[in-house]
Design an enzyme around this catalytic site. Structure first.
Site, mmCIF file in Angstrom:
data_model
loop_
_atom_site.group_PDB
_atom_site.id
_atom_site.type_symbol
_atom_site.label_atom_id
_atom_site.label_comp_id
_atom_site.label_asym_id
_atom_site.label_seq_id
_atom_site.Cartn_x
_atom_site.Cartn_y
_atom_site.Cartn_z
ATOM 1 N N LYS A 279 -4.551 -0.545 -0.696
ATOM 2 C CA LYS A 279 -5.353 -0.795 0.510
ATOM 3 C C LYS A 279 -6.168 0.451 0.806
ATOM 4 O O LYS A 279 -5.661 1.574 0.637
ATOM 5 C CB LYS A 279 -4.463 -1.145 1.704
ATOM 6 N N GLU B 201 -7.844 -4.407 12.237
ATOM 7 C CA GLU B 201 -7.014 -3.668 13.189
ATOM 8 C C GLU B 201 -7.767 -3.458 14.496
ATOM 9 O O GLU B 201 -8.908 -2.968 14.511
ATOM 10 C CB GLU B 201 -6.589 -2.304 12.597
ATOM 11 N N SER C 117 0.825 5.196 7.519
ATOM 12 C CA SER C 117 1.517 5.455 8.782
ATOM 13 C C SER C 117 2.827 6.187 8.530
ATOM 14 O O SER C 117 3.414 6.761 9.455
ATOM 15 C CB SER C 117 1.775 4.135 9.529
ATOM 16 N N ASP D 191 -1.044 2.076 0.448
ATOM 17 C CA ASP D 191 -2.250 2.662 1.045
ATOM 18 C C ASP D 191 -2.772 3.826 0.221
ATOM 19 O O ASP D 191 -1.992 4.657 -0.257
ATOM 20 C CB ASP D 191 -1.915 3.217 2.445
ATOM 21 N N GLU E 162 -9.382 2.015 3.615
ATOM 22 C CA GLU E 162 -10.066 1.804 4.889
ATOM 23 C C GLU E 162 -11.584 1.907 4.706
ATOM 24 O O GLU E 162 -12.065 2.773 3.967
ATOM 25 C CB GLU E 162 -9.591 2.846 5.915
HETATM 26 O O1 KIV Z 1 -0.615 2.523 7.541
HETATM 27 C C1 KIV Z 1 -0.314 1.444 8.072
HETATM 28 O O2 KIV Z 1 0.834 1.241 8.449
HETATM 29 C C2 KIV Z 1 -1.360 0.437 8.196
HETATM 30 C C3 KIV Z 1 -1.220 -0.713 9.148
HETATM 31 C C4 KIV Z 1 -2.275 -1.729 8.936
HETATM 32 C C5 KIV Z 1 0.075 -1.337 9.347
HETATM 33 O O3 KIV Z 1 -2.358 0.580 7.589
#
Ligand code: KIV
Length: 277
Positions: free
Chosen positions: A118, A186, A50, A88, A120
């Protein structure tokens, strides 16, 4: 504990062991000062992609690069002393193959010092999650609304309503079986989030999900009221820093124009200070 005793930063396995206990607290951070602000209150801090929208003004997370994630990860790492850091994986850095994912995840870990990455995706990412976790990369999964898939999902819409719930349940089962140590849910219906939380043995981290999740995460600029471009329903503004910032900047501009800033207390005299003996 002595004053000099080291604070122990939780590990991914510590967070996994918190399943069903006191809720895990998380916020995003992208810079050192914000990391310092959230560190005492969070179990883990997410350097979310984000960052692209929030700090760089991008229209989505799709334009975020490995270099951006690493640079912001390094900045956040300098501000953390207690919370675990998760970074991420950006769009395009892991989807091609488990090998590509490992190459980029290991680079993120080595260059930022994060404890976990993390990524997706659910069923379709299970093989990659398994590959990474078997090679020393702890993975936080992210299912439900996955913003990197915005063009195939068709918008930032709630995922898993009605018959679509089974798809999200399958994703939750798949990432759990593949070895993810936790999973972000989410924008899924609250009842589905509760069902998943009861069903899987890893912590669920909700964002637009349910208070019954094992933890919550929010974008820090959203909850501080700093990012006001739009406000999803699931964001609660715990502060109004955007408005406070506006007022402060307006006051500064007025004082500069009126020559009342800088005041005498902000400028230096030509007297040479005496050095201390
Ligand atoms: O990129 C992000 O901020 C996220 C959210 C789950 C907060 O992946």
């Amino acid at each position: 504990m002595s004053a000099t005793a080291q604070i122990r930063v939780p590990t991914p396995m510590d967070l996994k062991a918190r399943k069903g206990q006191e809720p895990l607290v998380s916020l995003t951070a992208y810079t050192t000062p914000i990391a310092q602000m959230v560190d005492p209150h969070c179990d883990f801090v997410l350097v979310g992609d984000s960052v692209g929208m929030v700090l760089h003004g991008l229209p989505s997370t799709l334009g975020v690069t490995m270099e951006m994630m690493i640079l912001h990860g390094q900045a956040v790492a300098r501000g953390l002393s207690r919370a675990m850091m998760v970074v991420d994986m950006p769009f395009g850095s892991y989807e091609e193959s488990p090998q590509q994912a490992f190459r980029n995840a290991s680079r993120i870990m080595a260059e930022t010092g994060c404890a976990a990455v993390k990524l997706e995706g659910g069923v379709e990412m299970a093989e990659t999650i398994r590959f990474l976790t078997h090679r020393g990369v702890p993975v936080m999964a992210h299912i439900g609304l996955t913003p990197q898939a915005i063009n195939t999902l068709g918008g930032y819409t709630v995922q898993g309503r009605g018959a679509d719930a089974q798809r999200i349940l399958d994703d939750a089962d798949a990432v759990t079986a593949a070895g993810a140590f936790s999973v972000v849910l989410e924008k899924v219906p609250a009842a589905l989030a509760d069902q998943i939380t009861a069903r899987i043995d890893i912590p669920t981290i909700g964002i637009g999900a349910s208070a019954g999740c094992d933890g919550q995460v929010l974008v820090v600029d959203d909850m501080l009221g700093l990012f006001t471009a739009f406000k999803p329903k699931f964001v609660k503004r715990f502060g109004a820093l955007g408005e406070a910032g506006d007022a402060a900047v307006a006051q500064y501009a007025a004082e500069v124009r009126a020559r009342t800033f800088p005041g005498p207390e902000h400028v230096f005299s030509d007297k040479v200070p005496e050095t201390k003996k």
